[in-house]
Design a protein around this motif. Structure first.
Motif, PDB file in Angstrom:
ATOM      1  N   ARG A 121       2.366  -0.546   4.507  1.00 24.59           N
ATOM      2  CA  ARG A 121       1.025  -0.042   4.254  1.00 24.59           C
ATOM      3  C   ARG A 121       0.150  -0.207   5.497  1.00 24.59           C
ATOM      4  O   ARG A 121       0.446  -1.014   6.372  1.00 24.59           O
ATOM      5  CB  ARG A 121       0.393  -0.738   3.055  1.00 24.59           C
ATOM      6  CG  ARG A 121       0.036  -2.188   3.259  1.00 24.59           C
ATOM      7  CD  ARG A 121      -0.377  -2.850   1.945  1.00 24.59           C
ATOM      8  NE  ARG A 121      -0.809  -4.213   2.161  1.00 24.59           N
ATOM      9  CZ  ARG A 121      -2.058  -4.572   2.413  1.00 24.59           C
ATOM     10  NH1 ARG A 121      -3.018  -3.654   2.459  1.00 24.59           N
ATOM     11  NH2 ARG A 121      -2.370  -5.828   2.617  1.00 24.59           N
ATOM     12  N   HIS A 123      -2.972  -1.688   6.640  1.00 25.29           N
ATOM     13  CA  HIS A 123      -3.945  -2.676   6.193  1.00 25.29           C
ATOM     14  C   HIS A 123      -5.370  -2.188   6.457  1.00 25.29           C
ATOM     15  O   HIS A 123      -5.672  -1.665   7.528  1.00 25.29           O
ATOM     16  CB  HIS A 123      -3.706  -4.021   6.899  1.00 25.29           C
ATOM     17  CG  HIS A 123      -2.412  -4.659   6.488  1.00 25.29           C
ATOM     18  ND1 HIS A 123      -2.354  -5.708   5.615  1.00 25.29           N
ATOM     19  CD2 HIS A 123      -1.132  -4.373   6.810  1.00 25.29           C
ATOM     20  CE1 HIS A 123      -1.102  -6.051   5.421  1.00 25.29           C
ATOM     21  NE2 HIS A 123      -0.333  -5.253   6.143  1.00 25.29           N
ATOM     22  N   GLY A 124      -6.217  -2.300   5.425  1.00 28.11           N
ATOM     23  CA  GLY A 124      -7.609  -1.905   5.542  1.00 28.11           C
ATOM     24  C   GLY A 124      -7.873  -0.433   5.237  1.00 28.11           C
ATOM     25  O   GLY A 124      -9.028  -0.014   5.186  1.00 28.11           O
ATOM     26  N   ARG A 125      -6.867   0.362   5.058  1.00 30.40           N
ATOM     27  CA  ARG A 125      -7.054   1.797   4.788  1.00 30.40           C
ATOM     28  C   ARG A 125      -7.116   2.032   3.277  1.00 30.40           C
ATOM     29  O   ARG A 125      -6.305   1.515   2.525  1.00 30.40           O
ATOM     30  CB  ARG A 125      -5.915   2.594   5.393  1.00 30.40           C
ATOM     31  CG  ARG A 125      -6.097   4.091   5.231  1.00 30.40           C
ATOM     32  CD  ARG A 125      -5.103   4.850   6.113  1.00 30.40           C
ATOM     33  NE  ARG A 125      -5.261   6.274   5.962  1.00 30.40           N
ATOM     34  CZ  ARG A 125      -6.104   7.020   6.653  1.00 30.40           C
ATOM     35  NH1 ARG A 125      -6.881   6.466   7.560  1.00 30.40           N
ATOM     36  NH2 ARG A 125      -6.181   8.319   6.446  1.00 30.40           N
ATOM     37  N   PRO A 126      -8.097   2.837   2.812  1.00 26.14           N
ATOM     38  CA  PRO A 126      -8.182   3.153   1.379  1.00 26.14           C
ATOM     39  C   PRO A 126      -6.871   3.779   0.882  1.00 26.14           C
ATOM     40  O   PRO A 126      -6.273   4.609   1.561  1.00 26.14           O
ATOM     41  CB  PRO A 126      -9.338   4.154   1.292  1.00 26.14           C
ATOM     42  CG  PRO A 126     -10.167   3.876   2.514  1.00 26.14           C
ATOM     43  CD  PRO A 126      -9.183   3.459   3.578  1.00 26.14           C
ATOM     44  N   GLY A 127      -6.459   3.345  -0.293  1.00 25.66           N
ATOM     45  CA  GLY A 127      -5.214   3.826  -0.861  1.00 25.66           C
ATOM     46  C   GLY A 127      -4.003   3.022  -0.434  1.00 25.66           C
ATOM     47  O   GLY A 127      -2.905   3.243  -0.922  1.00 25.66           O
ATOM     48  N   HIS A 128      -4.216   2.083   0.474  1.00 21.50           N
ATOM     49  CA  HIS A 128      -3.126   1.239   0.965  1.00 21.50           C
ATOM     50  C   HIS A 128      -3.351  -0.225   0.583  1.00 21.50           C
ATOM     51  O   HIS A 128      -2.719  -1.108   1.169  1.00 21.50           O
ATOM     52  CB  HIS A 128      -3.017   1.345   2.496  1.00 21.50           C
ATOM     53  CG  HIS A 128      -2.479   2.656   2.970  1.00 21.50           C
ATOM     54  ND1 HIS A 128      -1.248   2.793   3.551  1.00 21.50           N
ATOM     55  CD2 HIS A 128      -3.015   3.910   2.930  1.00 21.50           C
ATOM     56  CE1 HIS A 128      -1.045   4.054   3.878  1.00 21.50           C
ATOM     57  NE2 HIS A 128      -2.107   4.752   3.508  1.00 21.50           N
ATOM     58  N   GLU A 129      -4.202  -0.479  -0.393  1.00 23.03           N
ATOM     59  CA  GLU A 129      -4.496  -1.856  -0.781  1.00 23.03           C
ATOM     60  C   GLU A 129      -3.229  -2.559  -1.265  1.00 23.03           C
ATOM     61  O   GLU A 129      -2.311  -1.943  -1.805  1.00 23.03           O
ATOM     62  CB  GLU A 129      -5.553  -1.893  -1.909  1.00 23.03           C
ATOM     63  CG  GLU A 129      -6.908  -1.343  -1.507  1.00 23.03           C
ATOM     64  CD  GLU A 129      -7.008   0.175  -1.568  1.00 23.03           C
ATOM     65  OE1 GLU A 129      -8.022   0.716  -1.094  1.00 23.03           O
ATOM     66  OE2 GLU A 129      -6.071   0.833  -2.071  1.00 23.03           O
TER      67      GLU A 129
END
Length: 140
Positions: A121, A123-129
């Motif tokens: 993922r 990290h810190g990107r929306p949809g990648h929580e």
């Protein structure tokens, strides 16, 4: 019981889970085999009626006597094959995986995939929580 397994253990347990997932898929195909065979048997019954109406009684009789209700394996219809698979190989495999998980991962499932998710993922990107684990540690 290990609530914090090492990477090699997580990978090995993940391979057992992968095998069980393949067994689950095989079980689904077995149920498809069961349902498709049953549907074919019912269609043959309809064919018998149609052949009789069309004046082909000999063929209707042969299908009725030789094919309809024929065992798919010696002494077995498909429901018996499914039940024996479920009660034998499938149950043994599923129970074994549960026992392995309880012993080596505190009962937590898909730890290998959880690690993959974290590794892949952004990290810190929306949809990648990260989200929480799919199964909590034993005793939680």
């Amino acid at each position: 019981m290990d609530d914090n397994p090492d990477a090699a253990t997580v990978e090995a347990v993940g391979k057992v889970t992968e095998a069980l997932e393949t067994i689950e898929r095989a079980r689904g195909h077995l149920y498809s085999f069961h349902q498709l065979t049953g549907s074919a048997d019912l269609a043959l019954g309809e064919a018998v009626q149609q052949l009789e109406k069309a004046g082909h009684g000999d063929w209707a009789r042969r299908i009725s006597e030789e094919l309809i209700g024929l065992n798919v394996l010696p002494d077995r219809w498909t429901f018996q094959v499914v039940e024996e698979y479920d009660d034998g190989y499938y149950k043994a495999s599923r129970d074994f995986e549960r026992e392995l998980l309880a012993s080596l991962t505190g009962g937590r499932r898909h730890l290998h995939e959880q690690q993959m998710k974290d590794d892949r993922r952004t990290h810190g990107r929306p949809g990648h929580e990260a989200g929480g684990p799919s199964t909590p540690p034993a005793g939680a």
